[in-house]
Design a protein around this motif. Structure first.
Motif, PDB file in Angstrom:
ATOM      1  N   SER A  57     -90.683 -20.624  51.281  1.00  0.00           N
ATOM      2  CA  SER A  57     -91.123 -19.673  50.250  1.00  0.00           C
ATOM      3  C   SER A  57     -90.449 -19.996  48.930  1.00  0.00           C
ATOM      4  CB  SER A  57     -90.795 -18.230  50.648  1.00  0.00           C
ATOM      5  OG  SER A  57     -89.401 -17.980  50.548  1.00  0.00           O
ATOM      6  N   LEU A  58     -91.094 -19.612  47.835  1.00  0.00           N
ATOM      7  CA  LEU A  58     -90.495 -19.819  46.519  1.00  0.00           C
ATOM      8  C   LEU A  58     -89.189 -19.046  46.400  1.00  0.00           C
ATOM      9  CD1 LEU A  58     -90.597 -20.868  43.587  1.00  0.00           C
ATOM     10  CD2 LEU A  58     -91.890 -18.792  43.008  1.00  0.00           C
ATOM     11  N   ASP A  59     -89.197 -17.791  46.827  1.00  0.00           N
ATOM     12  CA  ASP A  59     -87.989 -16.969  46.724  1.00  0.00           C
ATOM     13  C   ASP A  59     -86.825 -17.605  47.487  1.00  0.00           C
ATOM     14  OD1 ASP A  59     -90.455 -15.073  46.525  1.00  0.00           O
ATOM     15  OD2 ASP A  59     -88.810 -13.916  45.646  1.00  0.00           O
ATOM     16  N   ARG A 117     -94.997 -26.855  45.931  1.00  0.00           N
ATOM     17  CA  ARG A 117     -95.269 -26.121  47.178  1.00  0.00           C
ATOM     18  C   ARG A 117     -95.596 -24.661  46.884  1.00  0.00           C
ATOM     19  NH1 ARG A 117     -90.625 -29.162  49.067  1.00  0.00           N
ATOM     20  NH2 ARG A 117     -89.327 -27.311  48.702  1.00  0.00           N
ATOM     21  N   ALA A 118     -94.893 -24.080  45.907  1.00  0.00           N
ATOM     22  CA  ALA A 118     -95.170 -22.681  45.555  1.00  0.00           C
ATOM     23  C   ALA A 118     -96.589 -22.524  45.026  1.00  0.00           C
ATOM     24  CB  ALA A 118     -94.155 -22.191  44.523  1.00  0.00           C
ATOM     25  N   ARG A 126     -98.992 -22.612  47.878  1.00  0.00           N
ATOM     26  CA  ARG A 126     -98.970 -21.376  48.677  1.00  0.00           C
ATOM     27  C   ARG A 126     -99.508 -20.173  47.909  1.00  0.00           C
ATOM     28  NH1 ARG A 126     -93.576 -23.428  50.453  1.00  0.00           N
ATOM     29  NH2 ARG A 126     -92.725 -22.285  48.672  1.00  0.00           N
ATOM     30  N   GLY A 127     -99.825 -20.369  46.631  1.00  0.00           N
ATOM     31  CA  GLY A 127    -100.305 -19.260  45.815  1.00  0.00           C
ATOM     32  C   GLY A 127     -99.207 -18.377  45.275  1.00  0.00           C
ATOM     33  N   GLU A 128     -97.960 -18.880  45.295  1.00  0.00           N
ATOM     34  CA  GLU A 128     -96.830 -18.101  44.802  1.00  0.00           C
ATOM     35  C   GLU A 128     -96.546 -18.345  43.325  1.00  0.00           C
ATOM     36  OE1 GLU A 128     -93.842 -17.901  48.597  1.00  0.00           O
ATOM     37  OE2 GLU A 128     -94.106 -19.868  47.652  1.00  0.00           O
ATOM     38  N   ALA A 129     -97.154 -19.353  42.751  1.00  0.00           N
ATOM     39  CA  ALA A 129     -96.917 -19.699  41.349  1.00  0.00           C
ATOM     40  C   ALA A 129     -98.219 -20.213  40.756  1.00  0.00           C
ATOM     41  CB  ALA A 129     -95.835 -20.767  41.227  1.00  0.00           C
ATOM     42  N   THR A 152     -97.086 -24.504  36.234  1.00  0.00           N
ATOM     43  CA  THR A 152     -95.727 -23.996  36.045  1.00  0.00           C
ATOM     44  C   THR A 152     -94.754 -25.151  35.823  1.00  0.00           C
ATOM     45  OG1 THR A 152     -96.141 -22.012  37.381  1.00  0.00           O
ATOM     46  CG2 THR A 152     -93.847 -22.705  37.129  1.00  0.00           C
ATOM     47  N   ALA A 207     -88.004 -15.891  40.146  1.00  0.00           N
ATOM     48  CA  ALA A 207     -89.203 -15.843  40.988  1.00  0.00           C
ATOM     49  C   ALA A 207     -90.223 -14.861  40.422  1.00  0.00           C
ATOM     50  CB  ALA A 207     -88.825 -15.464  42.417  1.00  0.00           C
ATOM     51  N   ARG A 212     -94.047 -15.827  38.932  1.00  0.00           N
ATOM     52  CA  ARG A 212     -95.302 -15.186  39.346  1.00  0.00           C
ATOM     53  C   ARG A 212     -96.047 -14.567  38.161  1.00  0.00           C
ATOM     54  NH1 ARG A 212     -92.241 -14.277  44.211  1.00  0.00           N
ATOM     55  NH2 ARG A 212     -91.195 -12.450  43.316  1.00  0.00           N
TER      56      ARG A 212
END
Length: 208
Positions: A89-91, A148-149, A152-155, A159, A196, A200
């Protein structure tokens, strides 16, 4: 490693024929010890020669000066097989990066040598260039964290990975190196969480 023809004659920037990895590592370790014990102003070629077991004339011939020794020590450290965290995970990745900073700069004696590298950059142009190259290479390796973020749709796509890594580290570096305040795990977690959330929100997309 391929080297430009121009760099091939600058002491401390090349790996001359016949120099073994063991010799280079011994010299690097002596530089780290000297920086931790005496700081950049107190580091001498004689100290490095004595503590590495490499003859002084060899040190002068291959590295040229304290500047060359520090630059090469940073280069060798940068060649280590460090990889950015991959927690899923990004976090989690940002927290792991922040905790690495706290472990490196969070307290004596472990912080002495890396702090001395930073201090050396204020005294030596070559040390500053070497430190800048070291972190530029680290930031490049961290591009995978943001990639990767994004997957996964986290960023959001686009970015700026280097900006993200700088933002995670910045408050920790400020306290450790400028105000000389303690840094710890909770502060690392706070920095990672703030970045994080900003990622987002699209805070690290290119302007315009």
């Amino acid at each position: 490693m391929q080297l430009s023809e121009n760099a091939a004659h600058t002491p401390g920037t090349i790996r001359p024929g016949g120099r073994t990895a063991r010799t280079r590592a011994a010299v690097r370790d002596a530089v780290l010890t000297g920086l931790a014990e005496h700081g950049y102003p107190g580091l001498t070629v004689e100290y490095v020669a004595e503590h590495s077991g490499v003859h002084k004339t060899t040190v002068y011939r291959r590295w040229g000066s304290v500047e060359g020794l520090v630059a090469d020590a940073l280069q060798l450290t940068g060649e280590a097989s460090w990889t950015p965290p991959d927690t899923g995970s990004l976090d989690g990745d940002l927290r792991a990066l922040a905790h690495e900073v706290t472990e490196t700069f969070g307290g004596a004696p472990a912080t002495a040598a890396p702090t001395a590298f930073v201090a050396a950059a204020f005294h030596s142009r070559r040390a500053a260039e070497a430190l800048r190259d070291f972190y530029a290479e680290r930031f490049a390796r961290c591009e995978s964290v943001v990639a990767r973020a994004v997957d996964r749709g986290e960023a959001p796509a686009g970015t700026d990975a280097a900006a993200v890594v700088r933002a995670v580290s910045a408050p920790l570096f400020f306290r450790a190196l400028i105000t000389r305040e303690p840094i710890d795990g909770p502060l690392a977690d706070q920095s990672a969480a703030a970045v994080a959330a900003a990622v987002r929100a699209g805070a690290y997309l290119p302007a315009g």
